[in-house]
Design an enzyme around this catalytic site. Structure first.
Site, short mmCIF file in Angstrom:
data_model
loop_
_atom_site.label_atom_id
_atom_site.label_comp_id
_atom_site.label_asym_id
_atom_site.label_seq_id
_atom_site.Cartn_x
_atom_site.Cartn_y
_atom_site.Cartn_z
N LYS A 36 -25.67 -5.33 -64.15
CA LYS A 36 -25.56 -4.58 -65.40
C LYS A 36 -24.30 -3.73 -65.31
O LYS A 36 -23.89 -3.34 -64.21
CB LYS A 36 -26.77 -3.65 -65.59
CG LYS A 36 -26.96 -3.18 -66.99
CD LYS A 36 -27.68 -4.23 -67.82
CE LYS A 36 -27.80 -3.85 -69.27
NZ LYS A 36 -28.64 -4.78 -70.02
N ASP A 58 -25.27 -5.39 -74.87
CA ASP A 58 -26.45 -4.53 -74.71
C ASP A 58 -26.30 -3.40 -75.75
O ASP A 58 -25.56 -3.58 -76.74
CB ASP A 58 -26.54 -3.97 -73.28
CG ASP A 58 -27.87 -3.26 -73.00
OD1 ASP A 58 -28.90 -3.94 -72.96
OD2 ASP A 58 -27.89 -2.03 -72.84
P1 NDP Z 1 -28.48 -1.90 -80.29
O1 NDP Z 1 -27.45 -0.92 -79.94
O2 NDP Z 1 -28.11 -3.10 -81.08
O3 NDP Z 1 -29.70 -1.19 -81.06
C1 NDP Z 1 -30.38 -0.09 -80.58
C2 NDP Z 1 -31.21 0.49 -81.72
O4 NDP Z 1 -32.04 1.53 -81.22
C3 NDP Z 1 -30.36 1.11 -82.82
O5 NDP Z 1 -31.03 0.94 -84.05
C4 NDP Z 1 -30.34 2.59 -82.42
O6 NDP Z 1 -30.10 3.46 -83.51
C5 NDP Z 1 -31.75 2.74 -81.94
N1 NDP Z 1 -31.98 3.86 -81.02
C6 NDP Z 1 -31.28 4.21 -79.92
N2 NDP Z 1 -31.84 5.28 -79.33
C7 NDP Z 1 -32.93 5.59 -80.10
C8 NDP Z 1 -33.93 6.58 -80.02
N3 NDP Z 1 -33.94 7.48 -79.05
N4 NDP Z 1 -34.91 6.58 -80.97
C9 NDP Z 1 -34.91 5.68 -81.96
N5 NDP Z 1 -34.00 4.72 -82.09
C10 NDP Z 1 -33.01 4.68 -81.18
O7 NDP Z 1 -29.14 -2.32 -78.89
P2 NDP Z 1 -30.03 -3.60 -78.58
O8 NDP Z 1 -30.93 -3.88 -79.72
O9 NDP Z 1 -29.16 -4.65 -78.04
O10 NDP Z 1 -30.88 -3.08 -77.33
C11 NDP Z 1 -32.06 -2.32 -77.49
C12 NDP Z 1 -32.84 -2.31 -76.17
O11 NDP Z 1 -33.17 -3.67 -75.82
C13 NDP Z 1 -32.10 -1.75 -74.97
O12 NDP Z 1 -33.05 -1.15 -74.10
C14 NDP Z 1 -31.53 -2.99 -74.29
O13 NDP Z 1 -31.29 -2.79 -72.92
C15 NDP Z 1 -32.69 -3.95 -74.50
N6 NDP Z 1 -32.36 -5.37 -74.42
C16 NDP Z 1 -31.38 -5.89 -75.22
C17 NDP Z 1 -31.10 -7.25 -75.17
C18 NDP Z 1 -30.14 -7.89 -76.10
O14 NDP Z 1 -30.09 -9.13 -76.11
N7 NDP Z 1 -29.40 -7.16 -76.89
C19 NDP Z 1 -31.78 -8.11 -74.17
C20 NDP Z 1 -32.85 -7.46 -73.46
C21 NDP Z 1 -33.09 -6.13 -73.57
P3 NDP Z 1 -28.59 3.79 -84.01
O15 NDP Z 1 -27.97 2.47 -84.37
O16 NDP Z 1 -28.83 4.68 -85.18
O17 NDP Z 1 -27.92 4.44 -82.82
#
Ligand code: NDP
Length: 448
Positions: free
Chosen positions: A128, A168
């Protein structure tokens, strides 16, 4: 906590050394608890110091990234890559750009990634990386200059058979495009060194959907196996409206469930008519913080600026898809009180150890992220295969392979749970042991 003297000693030593790394220690503690059932039965684990080696990264690279912002000021960020374990294949894991990025979070993610990748049965080690650079509010040119500077250091540590990064939090196809472009200029080759690339740059159809869709395929298996049921008519809440959350919500709806609440950093939307996922996706193309705009289009929906309020919305199924440690004990209590009976992690470690324990004590079916969100890296593995063989598979072909991989991951967790705990539904132990076994055997084969 574990009972084996060997594990107690390894963990005590680790906690002393890394007392300032709470997320990393949390991930290790959760994992080692499952190994209790194995270590006393198999003396080779201790004799070969397998656990001591598994909890230390093979390599960590830390570096400075300097870049020039649109006003001509020089900015400096810190970045790192944790190459945790390469026993079963080249390092593989995402890159995160977020102000919270530090060594503890990078190590916990790389540690988890090792066993997640093992569960997919594809040949990928665990890594990572990331930086405390925050893309929010930055112009495209600033993001490009940052990504290019990041790669000027990173290029020497990655490659299609060495380490293959992906996206990520804060890193999507745009950032990957800038990084891959710079990498290609330096290395002068069109290789599959990054995954989650744009389709025209050699990316795979279905990668954008993979983590969210895969999560739902995993939950489908849980519903079928433990409840002889489906998503039809279930009330579902999804935290996070990013790459994982929005795709999970889309699939839930397609499978007949009703998404009644979603969140992002700007707050929570509770919509009893069912979340308008098309609107969420449309808004997310131009904005972050989309929840506080949703009500303009759907005045009947209820908005709260407090992200924790999502766990108060009555539901059958909760899919935490935002970030680590978003469900503490109090939120777990709210969820159970309001009727939630299944939690599946879309994010990495969104549930604290205390909250997880509470769910298990209250018979909530629970899917750990290293199994249920493995769909993203699985399709990244398929992207690597397509790049290596100069093929492009159709969306349907990739989605079908993803579906089969998620079923296989569920079955491996389910079988390991039955074998080692006598219970069919302890998917945490099942995932940890099934993930461990392949890495362990490979480490034994490769010597010290
Ligand atoms: P993104 O950046 O695309 O999306 C994250 C989302 O979560 C955004 O809507 C963000 O809001 C929101 N967010 C962040 N912090 C908070 C919080 N404290 N409370 C509420 N909402 C919050 O990231 P991903 O979707 O790619 O990743 C999300 C999770 O999934 C992470 O833990 C990542 O490690 C995990 N993951 C991702 C993978 C992937 O393929 N992308 C694969 C496996 C795991 P805003 O946009 O307003 O900041």
């Amino acid at each position: 906590m574990f009972k084996s003297a060997y594990l107690i000693n390894v963990y005590a030593d680790l906690s002393k050394r890394y007392q300032d790394q709470p997320e990393f220690l949390q991930a290790v503690e959760e994992f080692l608890t499952s190994l209790d059932l194995l270590v006393d039965k198999d003396p080779r684990i201790q004799k070969n110091a397998i656990v001591e080696r598994m909890v230390e990264p093979e390599r960590m690279i830390k570096f400075r990234v300097s870049w020039v912002d649109d006003s001509g000021n020089v900015q400096v960020n810190r970045a790192m890559r944790v190459q945790f374990n390469s026993a079963i294949g080249p390092y593989k894991g995402g890159i995160r750009f977020h102000k919270s990025v530090n060594e503890s979070i990078m190590k916990f993610l790389a540690f988890e990634q090792t066993f997640k990748n093992s569960l997919t049965c594809l040949p990928m080690g665990g890594a990572k990386g990331g930086s405390d650079f925050d893309p929010a509010g930055k112009s495209d040119n600033e993001i490009m200059r940052f990504c290019q500077s990041y790669i000027l250091e990173m290029y020497r540590h990655i490659g299609p058979r060495m380490d293959v990064p992906a996206g990520d939090l804060g890193v999507g196809a745009k950032e990957i495009g800038y990084m891959y472009g710079m990498y290609k200029r330096i290395e002068n080759e069109f290789s599959g060194t990054f995954t989650s690339k744009g389709i025209e740059s050699g990316g795979s159809l279905g990668r954008a959907e993979a983590t969210g869709y895969g999560l739902c395929y995993f939950v489908e298996e849980m519903l079928k196996t433990y409840k002889k049921d489906t998503f039809k008519g279930k009330r579902v809440i999804v935290s996070g409206a990013g790459k994982v959350g929005s795709m999970a919500a889309e699939k839930v709806i397609e499978l007949g469930g009703k998404v009644v609440a979603m969140s992002d950093i700007s707050g929570v939307i509770h919509d009893e008519n069912g979340i308008d996922i098309k609107l969420i996706k449309k808004l997310s193309q131009t904005n972050t913080e989309i929840m506080n705009q949703y009500q303009t289009y759907h005045p009947e929906a209820i908005y709260s600026p407090n992200t924790k309020d999502i766990w108060k919305v009555p539901c059958d199924i909760a899919l935490p898809c935002a970030t680590q440690n978003e469900i503490y004990l109090e939120s777990a209590e709210e969820l159970v009180k309001n009727g939630c009976w299944l939690v599946a992690e879309g994010a990495n470690m969104p549930t604290t150890i205390e909250a997880t324990k509470y769910f298990r004590e209250h018979n909530v079916l629970f899917a750990p992220g290293k199994a249920s969100n493995a769909g993203g890296v699985a399709v990244s593995g398929l992207e690597m295969t397509q790049n290596a063989t100069f093929q492009n598979w159709s969306f349907e072909e990739v989605d079908e392979k993803l579906h089969q991989i998620m079923k296989r991951i569920f079955n491996r967790c389910h079988e390991a749970s039955l074998k080692h705990t006598g219970r069919p539904d302890d998917l945490i132990t099942g995932a940890n042991i099934a993930g461990f076994m392949k890495v362990y055997e490979a480490m034994l084969q490769q010597g010290v």
